[in-house]
Write a protein that holds these residues in place. Structure first.
Motif, PDB file in Angstrom:
ATOM      1  N   PRO A  30       9.005  72.202  26.942  1.00  0.00           N
ATOM      2  CA  PRO A  30       8.524  71.727  26.388  1.00  0.00           C
ATOM      3  C   PRO A  30       8.615  70.247  25.683  1.00  0.00           C
ATOM      4  O   PRO A  30       8.324  69.174  24.799  1.00  0.00           O
ATOM      5  N   LYS A  31       9.775  70.053  25.658  1.00  0.00           N
ATOM      6  CA  LYS A  31      10.197  68.595  25.105  1.00  0.00           C
ATOM      7  C   LYS A  31      10.426  67.611  26.830  1.00  0.00           C
ATOM      8  O   LYS A  31      10.697  66.661  26.338  1.00  0.00           O
ATOM      9  N   ASN A  32       9.820  67.813  27.797  1.00  0.00           N
ATOM     10  CA  ASN A  32       9.979  66.949  28.446  1.00  0.00           C
ATOM     11  C   ASN A  32       8.466  67.161  29.177  1.00  0.00           C
ATOM     12  O   ASN A  32       8.013  67.371  30.792  1.00  0.00           O
ATOM     13  N   ALA A  33       7.477  67.152  29.165  1.00  0.00           N
ATOM     14  CA  ALA A  33       6.230  66.895  29.624  1.00  0.00           C
ATOM     15  C   ALA A  33       6.121  66.258  31.356  1.00  0.00           C
ATOM     16  O   ALA A  33       4.803  67.174  31.400  1.00  0.00           O
ATOM     17  N   ALA A  34       6.622  64.741  31.489  1.00  0.00           N
ATOM     18  CA  ALA A  34       6.811  65.216  32.618  1.00  0.00           C
ATOM     19  C   ALA A  34       7.217  65.397  33.795  1.00  0.00           C
ATOM     20  O   ALA A  34       7.060  65.434  34.959  1.00  0.00           O
ATOM     21  N   GLN A  35       8.055  66.906  33.179  1.00  0.00           N
ATOM     22  CA  GLN A  35       8.752  67.727  34.276  1.00  0.00           C
ATOM     23  C   GLN A  35       7.221  69.235  34.872  1.00  0.00           C
ATOM     24  O   GLN A  35       7.692  70.260  35.363  1.00  0.00           O
ATOM     25  N   ARG A  36       6.421  68.989  33.809  1.00  0.00           N
ATOM     26  CA  ARG A  36       5.468  70.117  34.364  1.00  0.00           C
ATOM     27  C   ARG A  36       4.684  69.385  35.404  1.00  0.00           C
ATOM     28  O   ARG A  36       4.284  68.245  35.918  1.00  0.00           O
ATOM     29  N   TRP A  37       4.230  70.764  36.507  1.00  0.00           N
ATOM     30  CA  TRP A  37       4.072  70.778  37.633  1.00  0.00           C
ATOM     31  C   TRP A  37       2.354  69.998  37.668  1.00  0.00           C
ATOM     32  O   TRP A  37       3.333  68.465  38.895  1.00  0.00           O
ATOM     33  N   PHE A  38       1.769  69.950  36.865  1.00  0.00           N
ATOM     34  CA  PHE A  38       0.549  69.015  37.048  1.00  0.00           C
ATOM     35  C   PHE A  38       0.803  67.866  36.629  1.00  0.00           C
ATOM     36  O   PHE A  38      -0.286  66.780  37.238  1.00  0.00           O
ATOM     37  N   ASN A  39       2.033  67.411  36.506  1.00  0.00           N
ATOM     38  CA  ASN A  39       2.322  66.158  35.358  1.00  0.00           C
ATOM     39  C   ASN A  39       2.954  65.311  37.107  1.00  0.00           C
ATOM     40  O   ASN A  39       3.358  64.087  36.420  1.00  0.00           O
ATOM     41  N   MET A  40       4.099  65.678  37.397  1.00  0.00           N
ATOM     42  CA  MET A  40       4.283  64.989  38.721  1.00  0.00           C
ATOM     43  C   MET A  40       4.033  64.795  39.267  1.00  0.00           C
ATOM     44  O   MET A  40       2.999  65.338  40.092  1.00  0.00           O
ATOM     45  N   PRO A  41       5.200  63.273  40.034  1.00  0.00           N
ATOM     46  CA  PRO A  41       4.221  63.296  41.440  1.00  0.00           C
ATOM     47  C   PRO A  41       4.169  63.471  42.495  1.00  0.00           C
ATOM     48  O   PRO A  41       3.484  63.452  43.527  1.00  0.00           O
ATOM     49  N   PHE A  42       5.427  64.870  41.987  1.00  0.00           N
ATOM     50  CA  PHE A  42       6.050  65.464  43.322  1.00  0.00           C
ATOM     51  C   PHE A  42       4.151  66.191  43.888  1.00  0.00           C
ATOM     52  O   PHE A  42       3.913  66.447  45.160  1.00  0.00           O
ATOM     53  N   LEU A  87      -1.819  75.123  30.808  1.00  0.00           N
ATOM     54  CA  LEU A  87      -3.285  75.273  31.264  1.00  0.00           C
ATOM     55  C   LEU A  87      -4.199  74.248  31.098  1.00  0.00           C
ATOM     56  O   LEU A  87      -4.309  73.454  31.370  1.00  0.00           O
ATOM     57  N   ASP A  88      -4.435  74.241  30.180  1.00  0.00           N
ATOM     58  CA  ASP A  88      -5.375  73.208  29.163  1.00  0.00           C
ATOM     59  C   ASP A  88      -5.014  71.118  29.969  1.00  0.00           C
ATOM     60  O   ASP A  88      -5.658  70.408  30.404  1.00  0.00           O
ATOM     61  N   GLU A  89      -3.539  71.294  29.508  1.00  0.00           N
ATOM     62  CA  GLU A  89      -3.216  69.792  30.523  1.00  0.00           C
ATOM     63  C   GLU A  89      -3.179  69.780  32.306  1.00  0.00           C
ATOM     64  O   GLU A  89      -3.431  68.987  32.285  1.00  0.00           O
ATOM     65  N   ALA A  90      -3.022  70.856  31.978  1.00  0.00           N
ATOM     66  CA  ALA A  90      -3.143  71.063  33.546  1.00  0.00           C
ATOM     67  C   ALA A  90      -4.624  71.005  34.430  1.00  0.00           C
ATOM     68  O   ALA A  90      -4.877  70.129  34.880  1.00  0.00           O
ATOM     69  N   GLU A  91      -5.592  71.268  33.262  1.00  0.00           N
ATOM     70  CA  GLU A  91      -6.831  70.882  33.615  1.00  0.00           C
ATOM     71  C   GLU A  91      -6.972  69.867  33.449  1.00  0.00           C
ATOM     72  O   GLU A  91      -7.721  69.504  34.432  1.00  0.00           O
ATOM     73  N   GLU A  92      -6.296  69.011  32.537  1.00  0.00           N
ATOM     74  CA  GLU A  92      -7.168  67.787  32.086  1.00  0.00           C
ATOM     75  C   GLU A  92      -6.177  67.124  33.162  1.00  0.00           C
ATOM     76  O   GLU A  92      -7.294  66.046  33.792  1.00  0.00           O
ATOM     77  N   GLN A  93      -5.689  67.477  33.751  1.00  0.00           N
ATOM     78  CA  GLN A  93      -4.718  66.330  35.322  1.00  0.00           C
ATOM     79  C   GLN A  93      -5.928  67.025  36.309  1.00  0.00           C
ATOM     80  O   GLN A  93      -5.974  65.815  36.499  1.00  0.00           O
ATOM     81  N   LEU A  94      -6.153  67.978  36.468  1.00  0.00           N
ATOM     82  CA  LEU A  94      -6.815  68.153  37.754  1.00  0.00           C
ATOM     83  C   LEU A  94      -7.991  67.213  37.584  1.00  0.00           C
ATOM     84  O   LEU A  94      -9.105  66.887  38.984  1.00  0.00           O
ATOM     85  N   ASN A  95      -8.822  66.942  36.198  1.00  0.00           N
ATOM     86  CA  ASN A  95     -10.407  66.397  35.861  1.00  0.00           C
ATOM     87  C   ASN A  95     -10.410  64.800  36.139  1.00  0.00           C
ATOM     88  O   ASN A  95     -10.910  64.237  36.728  1.00  0.00           O
TER      89      ASN A  95
END
Ligand SMILES: C[S@@+](CC[C@H](N)C(=O)[O-])C[C@H]1O[C@@H](n2cnc3c(N)ncnc32)[C@H](O)[C@@H]1O
Length: 208
Positions: free
Chosen positions: A113-125, A149-157
Motif C-alpha cells: 500500500p505504501k510502495n506502488a513501485a513494488q507492485r508487480w505490474f509497475n516494476m521494470p522487472f 487489479l484496476d491499476e494492473a489493468e491500466e498498466q496492461l493497457n
C-alpha cells in the motif's frame, strides 16, 4: 517505465542453475510454469499434481512460509515441482532463459500500500519476466483488492500493451489467501494475460 537492468542482480545465495531448461530446446513437449510468491505451496502442490506434463518452479522468499512449503513437498514428493527459497527477481534473471515459460502465476501478491513501485505490474522487472515467456504463454494475477487489479489493468493497457481477460474468482480455492478471502465473502478477481505473437522486449536475446 525505467529500463530494467538485470546485470546488477547477483545470483541468490546457494543458487543452483536448474538443468531442466537446457532440455527444453531438445524436447518441445516439455512445458515449464513459474509461480512467484508461492506462500506455503498449496497452489504449487495442487497444480503439479494435476499437471504432470508441466514442470513448475515455485518461489517463496519468506523463510517460515518456505519451510512449510518444503515440508508439504517432502510429504507429497512430486517430481515435476521444484520449490525454491529465494527472491524471485534474481532467481528468474539467473535461471530462466528467454521464451521458456508457458505459464506464470502471481496469486495474491502483497498489496504494497505504501510502495506502488513494488507492485508487480509497475516494476521494470515485468519487461524481463515477459521476455522469459513463450508466445501464447499466460500470466495469472489474482487479488482480493479491486484497486490492485484496476491499476494492473491500466498498466496492461498503457505500458505493456498486452491482451488480457479480467474475471471474478468464483469456485477456486487455490491458495491459503484465496481460501481465507472467499470464506469471508470478499470478492476476488484475476487477470489472465496472454503474450501475443511478435511481442518484443529489450531482453528477448539476453542471457546471464
Ligand atoms: C500475500 S502472500 C500470498 C501467498 C500465496 N500466493 C497465497 O495466495 O496464499 C504473498 C507472498 O509473496 C511472497 N513474495 C513477495 N515478494 C516476493 C519475491 N520477490 N520473491 C518471492 N516471493 C515473494 C511473500 O513472501 C508472500 O509469501
Amino acid at each position: 517505465m525505467r529500463m530494467f537492468r538485470p546485470e546488477v542482480f547477483k545470483a541468490p545465495r546457494d543458487f543452483e542453475r536448474p538443468d531442466y531448461f537446457e532440455r527444453l530446446s531438445d524436447d518441445s513437449s516439455l512445458k515449464v510454469a513459474l509461480e512467484i510468491g508461492a506462500g506455503v505451496g498449496l497452489h504449487a502442490l495442487t497444480f503439479a499434481a494435476q499437471n504432470p506434463e508441466v514442470h513448475l518452479f515455485a518461489i517463496e522468499r519468506t523463510a517460515e512460509k518456505y519451510q512449510k512449503f518444503e515440508q508439504s513437498h517432502t510429504i507429497q514428493p512430486l517430481v515435476n515441482l521444484t520449490s525454491i527459497h529465494a527472491d524471485a527477481i534474481p532467481w528468474v534473471i539467473h535461471a530462466v532463459p528467454p521464451r521458456s515459460l508457458a505459464q506464470v502465476f502471481i496469486l495474491y501478491p502483497n498489496p504494497e500500500p505504501k510502495n506502488a513501485a513494488q507492485r508487480w505490474f509497475n516494476m521494470p522487472f515485468m519487461q524481463f519476466l515477459l521476455s522469459r515467456m513463450q508466445t501464447g504463454a499466460t500470466l495469472t494475477l489474482a487479488s482480493n483488492i479491486e484497486a490492485y487489479l484496476d491499476e494492473a489493468e491500466e498498466q496492461l493497457n498503457t505500458v505493456w500493451y498486452l491482451p488480457y481477460e479480467r474475471t471474478q474468482v468464483t469456485t477456486a480455492r487455490r491458495t491459503h489467501f484465496e481460501i481465507k478471502y472467499m470464506a469471508r465473502g470478499e470478492p476476488c478477481g484475476q487477470l489472465l494475460v496472454t503474450k501475443p505473437e511478435n511481442y518484443q522486449t529489450p531482453f528477448d536475446a539476453w542471457t546471464m
